[in-house]
Every structure is written in C-alpha cells, then in structure tokens.
Design an enzyme around this catalytic site. Structure first.
Site, PDB file in Angstrom:
ATOM      1  N   CYS A   1      -0.739   4.289   2.220  1.00 50.98           N
ATOM      2  CA  CYS A   1      -0.782   4.220   3.627  1.00 50.98           C
ATOM      3  C   CYS A   1      -0.312   2.973   4.246  1.00 50.98           C
ATOM      4  CB  CYS A   1      -2.312   4.693   4.219  1.00 50.98           C
ATOM      5  SG  CYS A   1      -3.706   3.753   3.272  1.00 50.98           S
ATOM      6  N   SER A   2      -1.177   1.843   4.710  1.00 56.19           N
ATOM      7  CA  SER A   2      -0.883   0.760   5.013  1.00 56.19           C
ATOM      8  C   SER A   2      -1.934  -0.249   4.978  1.00 56.19           C
ATOM      9  CB  SER A   2      -0.498   1.002   6.671  1.00 56.19           C
ATOM     10  OG  SER A   2      -1.664   1.453   7.282  1.00 56.19           O
ATOM     11  N   CYS A   3      -2.779  -0.313   3.991  1.00 57.43           N
ATOM     12  CA  CYS A   3      -3.773  -1.198   3.519  1.00 57.43           C
ATOM     13  C   CYS A   3      -3.281  -2.598   3.750  1.00 57.43           C
ATOM     14  CB  CYS A   3      -4.591  -0.716   2.518  1.00 57.43           C
ATOM     15  SG  CYS A   3      -5.388   0.902   2.422  1.00 57.43           S
TER      16      CYS A   3
ATOM     17  N   CYS B   1       0.844  -1.312   0.141  1.00 51.46           N
ATOM     18  CA  CYS B   1      -0.127  -0.076   0.117  1.00 51.46           C
ATOM     19  C   CYS B   1       0.862   1.110   0.089  1.00 51.46           C
ATOM     20  CB  CYS B   1      -0.986   0.064   1.087  1.00 51.46           C
ATOM     21  SG  CYS B   1      -1.847   1.630   1.439  1.00 51.46           S
TER      22      CYS B   1
END
Lengths: 205, 218
Positions: A110-112, A107
């Site tokens: 962000c941090s999906c 991702c």
C-alpha cells in the site's frame, strides 16, 4: 499546483472533484464529519508535519553520538522527545546507512510511510513503479534517483508490511564539521530519509 | 488477496518519475478525500486493515491505473456503503436519506490530540514466540482471497529471522472483523537471489515484517 500529473485525465478530475464535493456535503449533513476538522487535518499535513521533522532528528543523531545509539535502539521514544509521534509513527525503526550498507524503504502492498517525521508520502512512493521495482531491482531504482552504489555495498530494502515504520539515517556528508545542528538539518533531504537519496552537500537555496 | 495491490516484483510499470517540488496535494479534491478518509476513520466504524482491504478489493487493472487518492476514495465509498452510512442513490442525487449515527464524531479541537495519540497495533504478548533471531523460516505458500500482509513474492521463499517485534494485531483476522487476534511479528531477511533467482541484483536483500501464522520453520 499542477492538476495534470500522469494518472489524471482532465475530465475524470472534474468528475471526481464533483463527486468528492457531493460526498463531503452528505457526510456533513449526516453529522459524520465536522468540516472544521477536515480543514484542520489538511492544514496539519500541508503546513505543519513534513520532512523537516525527520531532518531535525537526523541532524541530532549526526552531532550527538549518545543520541544516535539510543535512536537506533528505541526510535519511537527518541523521536517522541521532539514531539513527533502518533498516527503512522506509533512503532518507529531507524536504520543507519554506512559505507558498507545502504538501506531504503518501500511499501509494496500500500503506502505505509512514517507520517510524523516525513509527512504524507510523495506520489511516486505510492505509485506502482516504485512499489513493484524497489524490492526486485533496488539498484536500478536508486540509479533513477541519481544514487550509484558499487556492488560491494549491500542494499537492504525494508518492505513496510506491518505497522513498523522506517526512517533511514543517511551518512553525514564530509566536511561538515563546522556546521551547527540547524545547518546540518538543511542537508537532510526527504529522499535521504527514505533511502532513495543521500544527504545534500549544500543547503538548498 | 492476490490483487492489484500486491505489486512487489511486477514488471512493465515504467520509470519512477519523481515530480520536482511536488505539492502535498494535487488539487482540492485530494485534500478533501484525505481528510474525509482520516476523519471517518476516527469514527471507529472500521479498522485500518478493513480500510486497506476496501481499497484493494477490486479489479486489479483498475487499482493499478488509479491515482492513490482515487484508490482512497474508492475504499472510503466501499466502507461507507458496507456499513450503511451511505445508501444507494445518495451520492448520485446529492440528497441525504436517514442513516444511523456513526459511533463517534470527532470535533475539530480533538483532531490534533487524536493524531498524536495514533493507534498502536502492539498488544500484550501472549505465549512465547515460536521463532528466535537467527532461525531459518519459510514463508507459507497461501492464497487467501481476503486481506493479508504476506506479499506473493515471498511465498515459499526462505529467510532468516532478524528481530522479534512483539505481538501485533493480526490483519488477516482484523480486516474481516473477526477480532484482533494478536500474533508475534518478526523482521525477516530474504536474500535477493532467494526471491528473484539468477535475475536478482548483486548483494541485495529485502526485510519484511511478518506475522507468525505466515511462517514455517525451514
């Protein structure tokens, strides 16, 4: 538990810890959060939800060809059959690694990450080096994880820019015909389901 | 926004350095920031896109240097202040002032069911999708200063639609509280050399999930 990972300074850590304590006290006093709910959230993601969930799904796909077909077509509902569902796994996609195609997930924005099957992401997954490099030099990144692929293998990187969450179906290791589904699940590492690793050939001791 | 969060293809950020036997949280404060963020999210005072914007809307150098739970803490404080659930001076003094109640305050016994329920962003389809599998598209070259999920490294680049995924809440609108404005979302494949030119690694490609307003027919 280590407090000194690379992004932290000792003094900043204690300042932050104090600030977070003050924030929690305020939000509890205002009645916005229930401290017991906070404890429960932490317990769930620290102890109950993690990559063993995803490993059970992968092992099933290795032993049950009919399940694998369904999993690749309708991952969300197939994963729900195990009771793994909800937050950050509402729309699941499974991508299969083969001798010709290697998939991996990032991702960049962000941090999906698919929480119901993998738990919370490791620090490196959320940090700038992986997020910047996975899309532009995936082979170099894979090399840092010890995965060397020939140029004949197509590398597909899935950048999780929307609400779909990706789980990689790694290749089943050779000479595992005699193993049970439970034994096979032990060979499915977290990284093999992100696509930065391959399945283990021996269960970790 | 063209902020520190839009990291795809950036150079100079170093090796990956995975930590062996990494714990889920590094220290108690990370646990609390995680839980506070999720619990406050349940209150319905903001949405996931607004939360992402709150985390990224800052000096890019600070964003890149911060650990991820520092980023979450920054975003949570910004959202609480913006919604006037946390007032100036409260955090510094530790003294709570009177603020309005939050919309919804989940109890411990509701946590598991709320997590299991999740928050689907898929909506009823409206209209027909503009693009079909196999169509050649070019990602728009746009630079909104507000939240977008169109990474800079794809803008102006041409790819092929590989799947039509239904109508999803459109983050660019939702993050600004302008409404969900669902749009078709596509899986689009970009070849490595289209994205990175001759510096691309051989035989590689990137798939992204992209909303219809990000795309033009090529």
């Amino acid at each position: 538990m280590s407090h000194d990972h690379s992004h932290e300074e000792g003094s900043a850590l204690s300042d932050t810890a104090l600030r977070v304590k003050a924030l929690e006290s305020l939000l509890v006093e205002k009645g916005y959060v229930d401290p017991a709910a906070l404890d429960q959230l932490i317990d769930i993601y620290e102890n109950k939800v993690g990559p063993r969930n995803g490993a059970a799904v992968i092992a099933r796909a290795w032993v049950d060809p009919e399940f694998k077909v369904r999993l690749l077509e309708d991952a969300t509902n197939c994963i729900k059959e195990f009771g793994f569902e909800g937050r950050q796994g509402e729309h699941m996609e499974v991508k299969e690694n083969t001798p010709q195609i290697h998939n991996m997930v990032v991702c960049t924005l962000c941090s999906c990450y698919p929480w119901p099957v993998l738990g919370l992401p490791p620090v490196w997954y959320k940090a700038a080096p992986y997020r910047s490099r996975a899309v532009s030099e995936p082979r170099a990144v894979l090399g840092e994880f010890g995965v060397k692929l020939g140029d004949d293998v197509e590398v597909r990187v899935w950048d999780s820019t929307a609400e779909l969450r990706y789980l990689i179906l790694p290749m089943r290791p050779e000479n595992t015909e005699d193993l049970s589904e439970e034994e096979l699940a032990l060979l499915v590492s977290r990284d093999s389901m992100i696509g930065t690793g391959i399945a283990l050939t021996e269960a970790p001791s | 926004m063209n902020g520190g969060q839009d990291l795809g293809g950036k150079h100079g950020l170093g090796p990956i350095n995975p930590e062996a036997n990494e714990p889920v949280f590094h220290g108690e404060w990370e646990e609390r920031v995680f839980a506070l963020t999720v619990a406050m999210g349940f209150c319905g005072e903001w949405n996931i896109d607004a939360a992402r914007f709150a985390r990224e809307n800052r000096d890019p150098a600070d964003y890149i240097k911060a650990s991820y739970y520092h980023v979450w803490l920054y975003g949570l404080l910004a959202l609480l202040r913006e919604r006037e659930l946390l007032l100036d001076g409260e955090l510094e003094s530790g003294v709570a002032q009177e603020t309005r109640p939050a919309k919804n305050q989940p109890k411990a016994e509701e946590v598991l069911s709320k997590l299991k329920l999740g928050g689907s962003c898929l909506r009823e389809t409206s209209g027909v999708p503009e693009f079909s599998v196999g169509d050649k598209i070019t990602a728009k070259n746009i630079s909104p200063k507000t939240h977008t999920r169109l990474p800079a490294y794809t803008r102006g680049k041409t790819g092929i639609v590989s799947a039509v995924n239904g109508c999803f809440v459109f983050p660019d609108s939702n993050a600004q509280f302008y409404g969900e404005d669902p749009k078709y979302c596509y899986s689009v494949r970009f070849e490595g050399n289209e994205l990175w030119g001759p510096d691309a690694e051989p035989n590689s490609c990137v798939y992204l999930d992209m909303w219809e307003p990000y795309l033009d027919r090529a």
